[in-house]
Design a protein around this motif. Sequence first.
Motif, PDB file in Angstrom:
ATOM      1  N   LYS A   1      26.138 -92.527  54.683  1.00 36.22           N
ATOM      2  CA  LYS A   1      26.809 -93.757  55.082  1.00 36.22           C
ATOM      3  C   LYS A   1      27.691 -93.453  56.287  1.00 36.22           C
ATOM      4  CE  LYS A   1      27.081 -95.724  50.418  1.00 36.22           C
ATOM      5  NZ  LYS A   1      25.806 -95.243  49.957  1.00 36.22           N
TER       6      LYS A   1
ATOM      7  N   ILE B   1      30.820 -92.900  57.331  1.00 33.22           N
ATOM      8  CA  ILE B   1      32.164 -92.691  56.806  1.00 33.22           C
ATOM      9  C   ILE B   1      32.921 -91.710  57.677  1.00 33.22           C
ATOM     10  CG2 ILE B   1      31.699 -93.241  54.387  1.00 33.22           C
ATOM     11  CD1 ILE B   1      31.516 -90.177  53.992  1.00 33.22           C
ATOM     12  N   VAL B   2      34.238 -91.777  57.559  1.00 30.93           N
ATOM     13  CA  VAL B   2      35.086 -90.864  58.333  1.00 30.93           C
ATOM     14  C   VAL B   2      34.870 -89.431  57.842  1.00 30.93           C
ATOM     15  CG1 VAL B   2      37.454 -90.445  59.110  1.00 30.93           C
ATOM     16  CG2 VAL B   2      36.768 -92.729  58.345  1.00 30.93           C
TER      17      VAL B   2
ATOM     18  N   ALA C   1      18.134 -85.224  56.619  1.00 30.37           N
ATOM     19  CA  ALA C   1      17.071 -85.469  57.593  1.00 30.37           C
ATOM     20  C   ALA C   1      16.049 -86.452  57.017  1.00 30.37           C
ATOM     21  CB  ALA C   1      16.413 -84.157  57.986  1.00 30.37           C
TER      22      ALA C   1
ATOM     23  N   VAL D   1      21.172 -80.622  53.991  1.00 29.92           N
ATOM     24  CA  VAL D   1      20.755 -80.859  55.377  1.00 29.92           C
ATOM     25  C   VAL D   1      19.316 -81.396  55.411  1.00 29.92           C
ATOM     26  CG1 VAL D   1      20.186 -79.677  57.538  1.00 29.92           C
ATOM     27  CG2 VAL D   1      22.350 -79.235  56.408  1.00 29.92           C
TER      28      VAL D   1
ATOM     29  N   LEU E   1      25.679 -89.948  49.669  1.00 30.98           N
ATOM     30  CA  LEU E   1      27.039 -90.351  50.028  1.00 30.98           C
ATOM     31  C   LEU E   1      27.320 -90.110  51.508  1.00 30.98           C
ATOM     32  CD1 LEU E   1      29.117 -89.023  46.992  1.00 30.98           C
ATOM     33  CD2 LEU E   1      28.127 -91.294  47.353  1.00 30.98           C
ATOM     34  N   LEU E   2      26.778 -89.020  52.027  1.00 26.84           N
ATOM     35  CA  LEU E   2      27.035 -88.686  53.432  1.00 26.84           C
ATOM     36  C   LEU E   2      26.176 -89.498  54.383  1.00 26.84           C
ATOM     37  CD1 LEU E   2      27.460 -84.825  53.740  1.00 26.84           C
ATOM     38  CD2 LEU E   2      29.148 -86.608  54.101  1.00 26.84           C
TER      39      LEU E   2
ATOM     40  N   LEU F   1      25.187 -85.855  47.109  1.00 22.38           N
ATOM     41  CA  LEU F   1      26.064 -85.665  48.261  1.00 22.38           C
ATOM     42  C   LEU F   1      25.401 -86.194  49.535  1.00 22.38           C
ATOM     43  CD1 LEU F   1      27.492 -82.086  47.551  1.00 22.38           C
ATOM     44  CD2 LEU F   1      28.664 -84.286  47.283  1.00 22.38           C
TER      45      LEU F   1
ATOM     46  N   LEU G   1      33.411 -86.439  47.607  1.00 23.92           N
ATOM     47  CA  LEU G   1      33.154 -85.503  48.710  1.00 23.92           C
ATOM     48  C   LEU G   1      34.269 -84.473  48.854  1.00 23.92           C
ATOM     49  CD1 LEU G   1      31.681 -87.941  51.380  1.00 23.92           C
ATOM     50  CD2 LEU G   1      30.461 -86.165  50.114  1.00 23.92           C
TER      51      LEU G   1
ATOM     52  N   TYR H   1      32.479 -82.838  56.527  1.00 20.62           N
ATOM     53  CA  TYR H   1      31.941 -82.560  55.188  1.00 20.62           C
ATOM     54  C   TYR H   1      30.662 -81.739  55.287  1.00 20.62           C
ATOM     55  CZ  TYR H   1      35.002 -86.086  52.990  1.00 20.62           C
ATOM     56  OH  TYR H   1      36.058 -86.798  52.526  1.00 20.62           O
ATOM     57  N   ARG H   2      29.784 -82.183  56.179  1.00 23.10           N
ATOM     58  CA  ARG H   2      28.494 -81.519  56.311  1.00 23.10           C
ATOM     59  C   ARG H   2      28.698 -80.060  56.720  1.00 23.10           C
ATOM     60  NH1 ARG H   2      24.319 -83.734  60.693  1.00 23.10           N
ATOM     61  NH2 ARG H   2      25.874 -82.671  61.936  1.00 23.10           N
TER      62      ARG H   2
ATOM     63  N   ALA I   1      17.260 -78.618  59.735  1.00 21.83           N
ATOM     64  CA  ALA I   1      16.633 -79.894  59.396  1.00 21.83           C
ATOM     65  C   ALA I   1      15.223 -79.974  59.981  1.00 21.83           C
ATOM     66  CB  ALA I   1      17.491 -81.053  59.897  1.00 21.83           C
TER      67      ALA I   1
ATOM     68  N   ILE J   1      22.522 -76.988  62.224  1.00 20.96           N
ATOM     69  CA  ILE J   1      22.141 -77.962  61.218  1.00 20.96           C
ATOM     70  C   ILE J   1      20.853 -78.674  61.620  1.00 20.96           C
ATOM     71  CG2 ILE J   1      22.877 -80.128  60.162  1.00 20.96           C
ATOM     72  CD1 ILE J   1      25.669 -78.897  59.970  1.00 20.96           C
TER      73      ILE J   1
ATOM     74  N   ILE K   1      33.870 -92.535  47.043  1.00 25.62           N
ATOM     75  CA  ILE K   1      32.971 -91.644  47.785  1.00 25.62           C
ATOM     76  C   ILE K   1      33.747 -90.460  48.351  1.00 25.62           C
ATOM     77  CG2 ILE K   1      31.584 -91.446  49.895  1.00 25.62           C
ATOM     78  CD1 ILE K   1      30.573 -94.255  49.379  1.00 25.62           C
ATOM     79  N   HIS K   2      34.885 -90.764  48.972  1.00 27.35           N
ATOM     80  CA  HIS K   2      35.684 -89.680  49.535  1.00 27.35           C
ATOM     81  C   HIS K   2      36.194 -88.752  48.445  1.00 27.35           C
ATOM     82  CE1 HIS K   2      35.801 -90.266  53.828  1.00 27.35           C
ATOM     83  NE2 HIS K   2      35.852 -91.575  53.643  1.00 27.35           N
TER      84      HIS K   2
ATOM     85  N   SER L   1      33.970 -80.553  48.583  1.00 24.04           N
ATOM     86  CA  SER L   1      34.379 -79.693  49.701  1.00 24.04           C
ATOM     87  C   SER L   1      35.327 -78.603  49.237  1.00 24.04           C
ATOM     88  CB  SER L   1      35.080 -80.507  50.789  1.00 24.04           C
ATOM     89  OG  SER L   1      34.274 -81.556  51.204  1.00 24.04           O
TER      90      SER L   1
ATOM     91  N   LEU M   1      34.604 -96.822  48.785  1.00 25.59           N
ATOM     92  CA  LEU M   1      34.860 -95.834  49.832  1.00 25.59           C
ATOM     93  C   LEU M   1      35.797 -94.730  49.333  1.00 25.59           C
ATOM     94  CD1 LEU M   1      33.616 -95.913  52.602  1.00 25.59           C
ATOM     95  CD2 LEU M   1      35.787 -96.741  53.510  1.00 25.59           C
TER      96      LEU M   1
END
Lengths: 276, 291
Positions: free
Chosen positions: B97, B99-100, B174, B170, B94-95, B91, A16, B105-106, A270, A266, A12-13, A20, A9
């Motif tokens: 899952k 997660i907090v 999906a 994105v 990873l996203l 990415l 990310l 992030y998205r 999608a 988003i 992963i963060h 970011s 975890l």
Amino acid sequence: MEKTNRKVLVLIHAVLIVASVTMLVPFLWMILTAFKSNTEATSVDPFVIFPSVWRTDAFETMVEYFSFLTLYKNTLLLIFWRIFFAVITATMAGYAFGRLNFFGKNLMFSLVLIQMMVPAQVFIIPQYVMISSLKLTNTIAALVFPGVVTAFGTFLLRQSYMGLPRELEEAARLDGCNIGQSFLYVMAPLTRSSMVALGIFTAIFAYKDLMWPMIVNPNKDMMTLAPALAKLQGQFVTKYPELMAASLIAIIPMVVIYLIFQKQFIEGIATSGGKL
Amino acid sequence: MSHRAKSELAWGWFFILPTIVGLVVLNIYPIFSTIFQSFHRTGDFGMNNVWIGLDNYKKALVDPKIQQSIWNTLKYMISEVPLSIAISLVLAVLLNKKIVGRSAYRMIFFLPMVAAPAAIAMVWKWLYNTDYGLINNVFNIRVSWYSDPNISLYSIAVIGIWSIIGYNLVLFLAGLQEVPRDYYEAATIDGASSTSQFFNITLPLISPTIYFVFVTRIIGAMQVFDSIFLVMDRTNPALNKVQSLVYLFYKYSFEEGNKGAGATIVVILLLITLIITVLQNIGQKRWVHYN
């Protein structure tokens, strides 16, 4: 087990967060530079990250130089009319292509596919010749022109109609609806999410469009944001705070709208991609 | 013809008519017109075009600038597309899952999509600045990111990758949401590692999405224009090693008023795009799994 999970975890963060930060740095740098003086922005030894005083000089210069309200207005009109025409024409055509059977349908649909496969630049010279021979350069109509119909939108809405159950239409027919009525009252309202997706897609691409507005509306009063910024670069070559301030003024409205309607943006993207 | 069939014919044409008229005027006629134009030399003030047959093509194919721009365009495509797809795919996985901060992030990754390309190009040009740029000063290096002919194309590709990651992501998210959770549960019980799950479950199941993104990105990358036009000054010594087909198209057609030459370039672009599309279509049968 618990321990590795936590390690994974954290990893992963970490990935990310690094990503970011990379995405955000250009925006942050835009903001920081816009509030600096030119001396501060071009100081190397020491290299200045944060402005010592948060100056608004650059913003003032830019607002004086450019009538941003006009640019916003032109850009908004471009976006509004493109969405208006795209949604109406694509909703109608998508329904016919997705739900009706008639002579010439497949041949006509191949026109839609051809448009989607051919690079957009192939259309530009003849489109420009049409606009200039109609004496329509430097008008809102010229900006909207190439986007009054949309092959992509037609395809998207067709997919959406194809996913609706047959029974709905039959029920409407038994109730005495003709095809037009069952389209208007039963079927079209059910494709609302695809219409929203198409609207968002159209808005983003109209807002980012550079080449076409630059060609047809060179007049300062009829310009949109994207070409105006491009032009600015030639005039304020090394005035970095001014360039960054103008960029900020140009992108803030769209960014704010995006932050408010994030979910729709988003999901819209999608849907429009996932449907194809 | 039954009443129903007649009615479908009438309504069908009524509904498609606006779109068809629009497509014919805005797209189908222009295709022929552009091809026609490419066989002409543009006369004075854009009038009195002269038929010159294949001369424009003969000239284009020996023009070192155009040859170089074809090569530049392909090089840009090869550097932008696979990398942007790989990064956004990682990415997205990873996203995918619980997660907090998932939506934060998205939101951040998608941000460049809503920024005007001119603003993006300007800030990157500023970041890349040799003397005062953030990148050179933070890493204490002195690289001419966009005026060194050897690297400027890749610097432009970095802007392209940075701009498009959120969009790809994105679409991948999906696609990933369609993958049934129990596939992973079953694989975990069987003792499959997450790496092997990625290659044996995730990749094959979202291959249609990857294919879609791949095709649209290839087409997009072939048309690269904005970032080059905005970052590369006309006097930039590296311009020749960066300018793309669409860049030259714009320059010839609208800055120099030579529409015949411009039309020739986009017809070449059209042909290259068609060849790539056919190759992709053949290639996809090997790796795209539709269920």
